[in-house]
Motif scaffolding. Structure first.
Motif, PDB file in Angstrom:
ATOM      1  N   ALA A 139       0.809  -1.226   0.000  1.00  0.00           N
ATOM      2  CA  ALA A 139       0.000   0.000   0.000  1.00  0.00           C
ATOM      3  C   ALA A 139       0.839   1.272   0.000  1.00  0.00           C
ATOM      4  O   ALA A 139       0.296   2.381  -0.048  1.00  0.00           O
ATOM      5  CB  ALA A 139      -0.937   0.001   1.202  1.00  0.00           C
ATOM      6  N   GLY A 140       2.167   1.138   0.074  1.00  0.00           N
ATOM      7  CA  GLY A 140       3.025   2.316  -0.065  1.00  0.00           C
ATOM      8  C   GLY A 140       3.394   2.993   1.232  1.00  0.00           C
ATOM      9  O   GLY A 140       3.918   4.109   1.217  1.00  0.00           O
ATOM     10  N   SER A 141       3.156   2.319   2.361  1.00  0.00           N
ATOM     11  CA  SER A 141       3.468   2.998   3.625  1.00  0.00           C
ATOM     12  C   SER A 141       4.958   2.901   3.979  1.00  0.00           C
ATOM     13  O   SER A 141       5.455   3.666   4.805  1.00  0.00           O
ATOM     14  CB  SER A 141       2.630   2.405   4.758  1.00  0.00           C
ATOM     15  OG  SER A 141       2.932   1.033   4.886  1.00  0.00           O
ATOM     16  N   LEU A 142       5.673   1.954   3.349  1.00  0.00           N
ATOM     17  CA  LEU A 142       7.108   1.818   3.654  1.00  0.00           C
ATOM     18  C   LEU A 142       7.861   2.797   2.758  1.00  0.00           C
ATOM     19  O   LEU A 142       7.838   2.677   1.532  1.00  0.00           O
ATOM     20  CB  LEU A 142       7.571   0.376   3.413  1.00  0.00           C
ATOM     21  CG  LEU A 142       6.826  -0.680   4.241  1.00  0.00           C
ATOM     22  CD1 LEU A 142       7.203  -2.090   3.798  1.00  0.00           C
ATOM     23  CD2 LEU A 142       7.116  -0.502   5.734  1.00  0.00           C
ATOM     24  N   ARG A 143       8.554   3.760   3.407  1.00  0.00           N
ATOM     25  CA  ARG A 143       9.068   4.873   2.607  1.00  0.00           C
ATOM     26  C   ARG A 143      10.549   4.788   2.253  1.00  0.00           C
ATOM     27  O   ARG A 143      10.959   5.178   1.193  1.00  0.00           O
ATOM     28  CB  ARG A 143       8.779   6.205   3.306  1.00  0.00           C
ATOM     29  CG  ARG A 143       7.331   6.643   3.139  1.00  0.00           C
ATOM     30  CD  ARG A 143       6.943   7.602   4.204  1.00  0.00           C
ATOM     31  NE  ARG A 143       7.317   7.058   5.509  1.00  0.00           N
ATOM     32  CZ  ARG A 143       7.020   7.613   6.667  1.00  0.00           C
ATOM     33  NH1 ARG A 143       6.368   8.736   6.711  1.00  0.00           N
ATOM     34  NH2 ARG A 143       7.385   7.038   7.804  1.00  0.00           N
ATOM     35  N   ASP A 144      11.380   4.307   3.197  1.00  0.00           N
ATOM     36  CA  ASP A 144      12.813   4.263   2.864  1.00  0.00           C
ATOM     37  C   ASP A 144      13.372   2.876   3.210  1.00  0.00           C
ATOM     38  O   ASP A 144      12.688   2.071   3.844  1.00  0.00           O
ATOM     39  CB  ASP A 144      13.563   5.384   3.600  1.00  0.00           C
ATOM     40  CG  ASP A 144      13.361   5.310   5.096  1.00  0.00           C
ATOM     41  OD1 ASP A 144      13.251   4.177   5.624  1.00  0.00           O
ATOM     42  OD2 ASP A 144      13.290   6.360   5.753  1.00  0.00           O
ATOM     43  N   PRO A 145      14.606   2.586   2.770  1.00  0.00           N
ATOM     44  CA  PRO A 145      15.154   1.241   2.982  1.00  0.00           C
ATOM     45  C   PRO A 145      15.094   0.787   4.442  1.00  0.00           C
ATOM     46  O   PRO A 145      14.828  -0.390   4.723  1.00  0.00           O
ATOM     47  CB  PRO A 145      16.609   1.366   2.505  1.00  0.00           C
ATOM     48  CG  PRO A 145      16.559   2.464   1.478  1.00  0.00           C
ATOM     49  CD  PRO A 145      15.496   3.416   1.948  1.00  0.00           C
ATOM     50  N   ALA A 146      15.302   1.729   5.366  1.00  0.00           N
ATOM     51  CA  ALA A 146      15.290   1.340   6.790  1.00  0.00           C
ATOM     52  C   ALA A 146      13.919   0.790   7.170  1.00  0.00           C
ATOM     53  O   ALA A 146      13.803  -0.174   7.936  1.00  0.00           O
ATOM     54  CB  ALA A 146      15.650   2.541   7.661  1.00  0.00           C
ATOM     55  N   ASN A 180      15.497 -17.119 -16.510  1.00  0.00           N
ATOM     56  CA  ASN A 180      16.718 -16.738 -17.231  1.00  0.00           C
ATOM     57  C   ASN A 180      17.870 -16.436 -16.278  1.00  0.00           C
ATOM     58  O   ASN A 180      18.935 -15.993 -16.710  1.00  0.00           O
ATOM     59  CB  ASN A 180      16.445 -15.535 -18.150  1.00  0.00           C
ATOM     60  CG  ASN A 180      16.083 -14.279 -17.353  1.00  0.00           C
ATOM     61  OD1 ASN A 180      16.199 -14.252 -16.122  1.00  0.00           O
ATOM     62  ND2 ASN A 180      15.649 -13.238 -18.042  1.00  0.00           N
ATOM     63  N   GLY A 181      17.666 -16.667 -14.988  1.00  0.00           N
ATOM     64  CA  GLY A 181      18.745 -16.484 -14.019  1.00  0.00           C
ATOM     65  C   GLY A 181      18.873 -15.070 -13.480  1.00  0.00           C
ATOM     66  O   GLY A 181      19.684 -14.793 -12.594  1.00  0.00           O
ATOM     67  N   ARG A 182      18.086 -14.146 -14.022  1.00  0.00           N
ATOM     68  CA  ARG A 182      18.135 -12.755 -13.556  1.00  0.00           C
ATOM     69  C   ARG A 182      17.249 -12.610 -12.307  1.00  0.00           C
ATOM     70  O   ARG A 182      16.278 -13.364 -12.141  1.00  0.00           O
ATOM     71  CB  ARG A 182      17.591 -11.797 -14.634  1.00  0.00           C
ATOM     72  CG  ARG A 182      18.238 -11.938 -15.991  1.00  0.00           C
ATOM     73  CD  ARG A 182      19.636 -11.360 -16.035  1.00  0.00           C
ATOM     74  NE  ARG A 182      19.681  -9.984 -15.539  1.00  0.00           N
ATOM     75  CZ  ARG A 182      20.736  -9.405 -14.965  1.00  0.00           C
ATOM     76  NH1 ARG A 182      21.845 -10.094 -14.788  1.00  0.00           N
ATOM     77  NH2 ARG A 182      20.681  -8.156 -14.565  1.00  0.00           N
ATOM     78  N   PRO A 183      17.550 -11.617 -11.448  1.00  0.00           N
ATOM     79  CA  PRO A 183      16.724 -11.437 -10.244  1.00  0.00           C
ATOM     80  C   PRO A 183      15.279 -11.056 -10.587  1.00  0.00           C
ATOM     81  O   PRO A 183      15.048 -10.318 -11.554  1.00  0.00           O
ATOM     82  CB  PRO A 183      17.401 -10.278  -9.505  1.00  0.00           C
ATOM     83  CG  PRO A 183      18.728 -10.093 -10.142  1.00  0.00           C
ATOM     84  CD  PRO A 183      18.664 -10.670 -11.523  1.00  0.00           C
ATOM     85  N   VAL A 184      14.346 -11.541  -9.818  1.00  0.00           N
ATOM     86  CA  VAL A 184      12.939 -11.155  -9.980  1.00  0.00           C
ATOM     87  C   VAL A 184      12.772  -9.675  -9.664  1.00  0.00           C
ATOM     88  O   VAL A 184      11.976  -8.965 -10.262  1.00  0.00           O
ATOM     89  CB  VAL A 184      12.035 -12.006  -9.043  1.00  0.00           C
ATOM     90  CG1 VAL A 184      10.628 -11.440  -8.972  1.00  0.00           C
ATOM     91  CG2 VAL A 184      12.008 -13.455  -9.505  1.00  0.00           C
ATOM     92  N   ASN A 185      13.569  -9.227  -8.690  1.00  0.00           N
ATOM     93  CA  ASN A 185      13.544  -7.814  -8.302  1.00  0.00           C
ATOM     94  C   ASN A 185      12.162  -7.375  -7.819  1.00  0.00           C
ATOM     95  O   ASN A 185      11.575  -6.428  -8.337  1.00  0.00           O
ATOM     96  CB  ASN A 185      14.012  -6.945  -9.477  1.00  0.00           C
ATOM     97  CG  ASN A 185      14.713  -5.691  -8.986  1.00  0.00           C
ATOM     98  OD1 ASN A 185      15.092  -5.618  -7.811  1.00  0.00           O
ATOM     99  ND2 ASN A 185      14.846  -4.701  -9.849  1.00  0.00           N
ATOM    100  N   GLY A 186      11.663  -8.070  -6.824  1.00  0.00           N
ATOM    101  CA  GLY A 186      10.383  -7.734  -6.206  1.00  0.00           C
ATOM    102  C   GLY A 186      10.491  -6.483  -5.347  1.00  0.00           C
ATOM    103  O   GLY A 186      11.556  -5.860  -5.273  1.00  0.00           O
ATOM    104  N   PRO A 187       9.390  -6.127  -4.696  1.00  0.00           N
ATOM    105  CA  PRO A 187       9.361  -4.875  -3.924  1.00  0.00           C
ATOM    106  C   PRO A 187      10.471  -4.766  -2.866  1.00  0.00           C
ATOM    107  O   PRO A 187      11.082  -3.696  -2.726  1.00  0.00           O
ATOM    108  CB  PRO A 187       7.985  -4.914  -3.259  1.00  0.00           C
ATOM    109  CG  PRO A 187       7.156  -5.757  -4.181  1.00  0.00           C
ATOM    110  CD  PRO A 187       8.075  -6.770  -4.764  1.00  0.00           C
TER     111      PRO A 187
END
Ligand code: G3I
Length: 374
Positions: A139-146, A180-187
């Protein structure tokens, strides 16, 4: 292999010793603790006993509701040393609108399984794909990497802390790579990069140092580039000292690979073993998407595919456990998740809807019996 010779050799390795061989390290202690419960005095035979005689841990993951079926429970006990819930530990199942996680289903599953003397596997702590994450995360509440890191740690602290000492194997991260071995790169990977592995495995290990922690993925002989990606990923984890002790190969068997693909597969397995990792088949089934509609033909063709995959994979002695994704078609959930184009019910497991053994059961028996001893 006759039933009698199987039973005799099974006696040579007790379930407690087997857990030490198959899981290793601190997990062996946890397993020994679980196996010391009085319920484990019951004798089991079937697939688990054959596997045990080869030093392999065998079991089946199963749907939560299947444990309410006494005939099914009896089958599970006769065939398996380890079980776990197919969906109930997934983050989006335990938590929807808020970070609070609902433990009612997993508490019940783990309690019933342990009382019945099973080892338990937990699937999965992080499946970094929008549909498999709670709505509140998306829902977008997580704002920064921390904040992303804090959310991930809190999820794992709560689950692994609650079940510390009760789970023999944790699938810490599931399906982070594409075919293909590449990362899925999820959220989570978008916010934290490769650190998702460091954070997730570290949180799991600090909360439950005795559990065997694995990375679980869909890799198969027919996906060579995914094998390369997984080797690179696992090598990186080793170099960074991430506490990952094994690779879970899901084993959704759908087609026959070529001889050269199987040769490369064996090299891949050997390379994973050379990293000092255990290998487990974690979601073995026949994904019968392209097999004929007629049930008896489909079952025979599926069993042939399964047998060949097992033969090739169990030839590697670092493969220490085999777990099916469901034990009986009575409780298969794939028809719902990924319906067949012709609308017929899927037939992915070794037992049918009336709990009778199918050709896949014979293929499993044979492959386990023929596996080199660990
Ligand atoms: O049972 C409910 C039903 O009561 C409800 O009406 C319906 C409406 O949404 O949902 C049903 O739940 C479904 C559940 O399977 C049980 O059948 C979920 O929608 C569906 O999303 C869920 O699919 C599961 C899928 O993972 C996604 O989590 C499959 O059962 C499960 O077999 C599949 O398993 C994955 C592994 O986790 C990872 N590897 C691949 C594997 C699929 O081959």
């Amino acid at each position: 292999m006759t039933v009698n010779s199987t039973s005799r050799s099974a006696v040579a390795l007790t379930r407690r010793e087997l857990a030490g061989v198959a899981l290793g390290g601190g997990a062996a202690l946890a397993a020994a603790h679980l196996l010391a419960t009085p319920a484990t005095a019951q004798v089991r035979d079937g697939l688990a006993a054959i596997a045990r005689s080869r030093g392999i841990l065998f079991g089946s993951m199963t749907s939560e509701k299947s444990l309410d079926d006494s005939a099914f429970r009896q089958l599970l006990r006769a065939q398996c040393d380890i079980t776990g819930p197919i969906n109930a530990f997934k983050w989006h199942v335990m938590s929807r609108a808020s970070p609070r996680q609902d433990f009612s289903v997993v508490d019940r599953f783990v309690s019933i399984a342990r009382k019945s003397g099973f080892l338990v596997r937990g699937h999965t702590l992080l499946w970094d794909k929008p549909q498999m994450l709670p709505k509140w995360v998306m829902a977008g509440s997580l704002r920064d990497p921390a904040e992303w890191e804090q959310a991930l740690r809190a999820r794992i602290d709560q689950v692994c802390g609650r079940f510390a000492g009760q789970i023999a194997i944790w699938d810490v991260v599931n399906e982070a790579l594409k075919f293909n071995g590449r990362p899925v790169n999820g959220p989570f990977a978008q916010a934290l990069g490769e650190r998702i592995f460091d954070i997730a495995f570290d949180a799991a290990h600090s909360n439950d140092p005795r559990a065997t922690l694995i990375y679980n993925d869909y890799v198969m002989p027919e996906y060579p580039r995914m094998q390369d990606g997984i080797l690179a990923l696992l090598t990186g984890l080793r170099e960074r000292g991430v506490p990952c002790q094994g690779l879970g190969i899901q084993g959704h068997v759908s087609r026959l690979a070529s001889d050269s693909q199987y040769r490369q597969w064996r090299q891949f397995l050997a390379a994973v073993a050379d990293l000092g990792l255990r290998i487990m088949i974690t979601e073995l089934d026949v994904t019968d998407t392209d097999l004929p509609a007629e049930a008896s033909i489909r079952d025979v063709e599926g069993a042939d595919l399964l047998g060949r995959f097992l033969e090739e994979t169990l030839a590697e002695r670092a493969v220490s456990a085999v777990m099916t994704w469901g034990l009986a078609d009575r409780y298969e959930g794939l028809s719902y998740y990924r319906p067949r184009a012709d609308g017929t019910k899927r037939r992915p497991t070794p037992f049918d809807t009336s709990l009778a053994p199918k050709p896949a059961y014979d293929a499993l028996r044979q492959a386990l019996a023929d596996a080199p001893s660990r």
